[in-house]
Design a protein around this motif. Structure first.
Motif, PDB file in Angstrom:
ATOM      1  N   LEU A 144      16.792 -46.946 -49.673  1.00  0.00           N
ATOM      2  CA  LEU A 144      15.603 -46.283 -50.201  1.00  0.00           C
ATOM      3  C   LEU A 144      15.886 -45.590 -51.527  1.00  0.00           C
ATOM      4  O   LEU A 144      15.103 -45.692 -52.480  1.00  0.00           O
ATOM      5  CB  LEU A 144      15.085 -45.269 -49.175  1.00  0.00           C
ATOM      6  N   ILE A 145      17.002 -44.880 -51.613  1.00  0.00           N
ATOM      7  CA  ILE A 145      17.326 -44.155 -52.841  1.00  0.00           C
ATOM      8  C   ILE A 145      17.658 -45.133 -53.969  1.00  0.00           C
ATOM      9  O   ILE A 145      17.321 -44.896 -55.135  1.00  0.00           O
ATOM     10  CB  ILE A 145      18.495 -43.182 -52.593  1.00  0.00           C
ATOM     11  N   HIS A 146      18.297 -46.240 -53.631  1.00  0.00           N
ATOM     12  CA  HIS A 146      18.654 -47.234 -54.644  1.00  0.00           C
ATOM     13  C   HIS A 146      17.413 -47.864 -55.268  1.00  0.00           C
ATOM     14  O   HIS A 146      17.342 -48.024 -56.491  1.00  0.00           O
ATOM     15  CB  HIS A 146      19.541 -48.307 -54.022  1.00  0.00           C
ATOM     16  N   TRP A 147      16.439 -48.232 -54.444  1.00  0.00           N
ATOM     17  CA  TRP A 147      15.272 -48.945 -54.947  1.00  0.00           C
ATOM     18  C   TRP A 147      14.151 -48.017 -55.395  1.00  0.00           C
ATOM     19  O   TRP A 147      13.315 -48.402 -56.213  1.00  0.00           O
ATOM     20  CB  TRP A 147      14.753 -49.913 -53.893  1.00  0.00           C
ATOM     21  N   TRP A 148      14.114 -46.792 -54.866  1.00  0.00           N
ATOM     22  CA  TRP A 148      13.088 -45.843 -55.271  1.00  0.00           C
ATOM     23  C   TRP A 148      13.765 -44.564 -55.757  1.00  0.00           C
ATOM     24  O   TRP A 148      14.277 -44.534 -56.857  1.00  0.00           O
ATOM     25  CB  TRP A 148      12.118 -45.568 -54.108  1.00  0.00           C
ATOM     26  N   ASP A 149      13.771 -43.534 -54.946  1.00  0.00           N
ATOM     27  CA  ASP A 149      14.461 -42.289 -55.296  1.00  0.00           C
ATOM     28  C   ASP A 149      14.579 -41.474 -54.020  1.00  0.00           C
ATOM     29  O   ASP A 149      14.190 -41.923 -52.945  1.00  0.00           O
ATOM     30  CB  ASP A 149      13.687 -41.519 -56.368  1.00  0.00           C
ATOM     31  N   TRP A 150      15.097 -40.244 -54.142  1.00  0.00           N
ATOM     32  CA  TRP A 150      15.314 -39.431 -52.948  1.00  0.00           C
ATOM     33  C   TRP A 150      14.013 -39.126 -52.219  1.00  0.00           C
ATOM     34  O   TRP A 150      14.024 -38.865 -51.007  1.00  0.00           O
ATOM     35  CB  TRP A 150      16.030 -38.129 -53.308  1.00  0.00           C
ATOM     36  N   HIS A 151      12.875 -39.138 -52.928  1.00  0.00           N
ATOM     37  CA  HIS A 151      11.590 -38.860 -52.279  1.00  0.00           C
ATOM     38  C   HIS A 151      11.317 -39.828 -51.129  1.00  0.00           C
ATOM     39  O   HIS A 151      10.644 -39.479 -50.151  1.00  0.00           O
ATOM     40  CB  HIS A 151      10.451 -38.969 -53.302  1.00  0.00           C
ATOM     41  N   ALA A 152      11.863 -41.042 -51.240  1.00  0.00           N
ATOM     42  CA  ALA A 152      11.564 -42.075 -50.245  1.00  0.00           C
ATOM     43  C   ALA A 152      12.137 -41.759 -48.876  1.00  0.00           C
ATOM     44  O   ALA A 152      11.612 -42.230 -47.863  1.00  0.00           O
ATOM     45  CB  ALA A 152      12.091 -43.427 -50.726  1.00  0.00           C
TER      46      ALA A 152
ATOM     47  N   PRO B  69       8.498 -34.310 -50.838  1.00  0.00           N
ATOM     48  CA  PRO B  69       8.744 -34.929 -52.147  1.00  0.00           C
ATOM     49  C   PRO B  69       8.082 -34.193 -53.305  1.00  0.00           C
ATOM     50  O   PRO B  69       8.443 -34.418 -54.468  1.00  0.00           O
ATOM     51  CB  PRO B  69       8.140 -36.335 -51.985  1.00  0.00           C
TER      52      PRO B  69
END
Length: 470
Positions: A153-161, A90
């Motif tokens: 995960l991407i919806h609630w946080w971002d690709w890092h998740a 990330p």
């Protein structure tokens, strides 16, 4: 089964699920990563290819290395490597670093897959089949649920998740593995006294280098030419270098005493070769949809990551539901009828894609995913059963290794196919053209298996064309 054995299974399962989980979660992240790093679709597809190339190389190497260094050490080292890669990915300052950490992550997770099954086989003697089936659930479940988990995960946080989510799995597996996996036995005198140079010969380092350079060069030549829209001398040279290197790899493997890929088995057992070719084609077809459809939903239909993951869940659930039913059917009728039905379902799903337009209802997407999910469940059991039937007992380990290599080559081929078809930009027209190509692939599989079924019926009622050679 004792409590200690259950803990051992869970510790191994939590480790080995990381490989299929990380290979499948990224399917929903492609659109987001393309936007973040401002790359064309061909460039971003290396996030797929790099992982599978590294897995194809790492798993056989680590399987051999475990004989020298110990399975427990390899498994725990894999957890440490996966932890470091998941923590640093990330923080990648550019796409090149992200690919580097993705490769490191693939090596770490492959270390666990390479020895996980062996650990359970060695240390669990009661209800071993049950234990191995539980590990299969970890593997298939992670692959099936990966797109949904990635979408959430991407919806609630971002690709890092999608990288950080690995950390709790790694920590839980590490704590359990440290306490439950028995210490490795001392290596034999042969491996203990092996020099570094002999170890390189033992793992066929020359073959690995030729395979890697040849495959990567060929992919770079083909994908770069398509992404720029013209063929330049530089890309032609790179592609030719790849072809020549792969030719040298084949020649080297046929002469090597301990080859990285035992290609001589292909020449000696043509029926086994045919199964591997079909399996490679099956994976090329399935993963073209697996990675192509989320991009279609997000880039063409403007569907969110969360809803894309939710739609992809229908593929995973249908695959999981079909697998046990396929097992019972194959036990009764053999693998070929199930494989024939699988090819028909993939053909129908591919034709369905060609009929879509840019406003096709969501139910059409769900039907296609269900068809491919059921076919994947049939294939996952049927292809393995076909391999075991035609492979001689004395080379079953080699056959399994080649089978996994065919899987990875199929997934790499799917990434190459999508990149070439899209020519740098994912579009509805390109996706429809991809559906036409997948239809041709699926019809080829139907023809192959229909011919095999006819040959089976031409023999006695109880015999099969896929009898295991003695």
């Amino acid at each position: 089964m004792s409590v200690s054995n259950k803990r051992l299974i869970i510790s191994v399962g939590l480790g080995i699920l990381l490989n299929p989980l990380n290979s499948s979660m990224v399917s929903v992240a492609i659109a987001r990563l393309q936007d973040v790093y401002r790359l064309d679709f061909t460039g971003i597809s290396w996030i797929i290819s790099s992982f599978y190339i590294a897995s194809a190389i790492a798993q056989p190497i680590m399987g051999r290395a475990s004989d020298l260094f110990g399975r427990r050490k390899i498994f725990i080292t894999g957890l440490v490597v996966a932890f470091i890669a998941s923590l640093l990915a990330p923080l990648s300052p550019n796409f090149g670093w992200l690919i580097a950490f993705r490769i490191v992550q693939s090596f770490g997770t492959s270390m666990m897959v390479a020895v996980g099954m062996a650990i359970v086989r060695i240390y669990i003697t009661e209800k071993q089949a049950t234990a191995l089936s539980v590990l299969s659930i970890f593997l298939s479940g992670a692959a099936a649920l990966g797109p949904f988990i990635g979408g959430v995960l991407i919806h609630w946080w971002d690709w890092h998740a999608i990288f950080l989510i690995n950390i709790p799995f790694v920590l839980a597996s590490f704590l359990l593995a440290w306490r439950t996996i028995p210490k490795d036995e001392s290596p034999t005198s042969v491996t203990r006294n092996m020099s570094f140079r002999k170890w390189l010969d033992w793992i066929d380092a020359s073959g690995i280098l030729l395979f890697t350079v040849g495959l990567v060069s060929l992919l770079v030549g083909l994908m770069s030419a398509e992404s720029t829209g013209h063929v330049s001398l530089r890309y032609v040279i790179v592609g030719l270098v790849g072809l020549v290197t792969l030719g040298a790899f084949v020649r080297h493997e046929l002469k090597a005493g301990a080859p990285f890929l035992p290609l001589r088995s292909f020449a000696k057992y043509p029926a086994m070769t045919w199964v591997n070719v079909q399996f490679m084609l099956v994976n090329a077809l399935f993963y073209s949809l697996f990675f192509g459809l989320p991009s279609y939903l997000q880039m063409v239909r403007q569907v969110s990551e969360f809803h894309t993951g939710l739609l992809m869940l229908s593929l995973g659930l249908c695959s999981l539901a079909a697998s046990p039913l396929a097992g019972r059917w194959i036990d009764h009728s053999g693998p070929r009828p199930a494989l024939l039905l699988s090819g028909m379902l993939m053909t129908l799903g591919s034709i369905w894609i060609v009929t879509w337009n840019q406003t096709s209802p969501v139910i059409s997407v769900c039907v296609t995913l269900a068809l491919f999910g059921i076919s994947n469940g049939l294939n996952s059991v049927g292809m393995q059963a076909a391999l075991f039937q035609i492979s001689p007992k004395e080379i079953i380990g080699v056959a399994s290794g080649l089978f996994n290599t065919s899987r990875y080559l199929g997934t790499i081929l799917s990434s190459l196919l999508i990149g070439i078809v899209m020519r740098g930009t994912f579009s509805f027209e390109g996706f429809r053209y991809l559906g036409i190509i997948l239809t041709v692939f699926a019809l080829s599989l139907v023809f192959m298996n229909r011919r095999s079924v006819r040959q089976d019926h031409g023999r006695s009622g109880r015999s099969s064309i896929l009898k295991r050679p003695e």
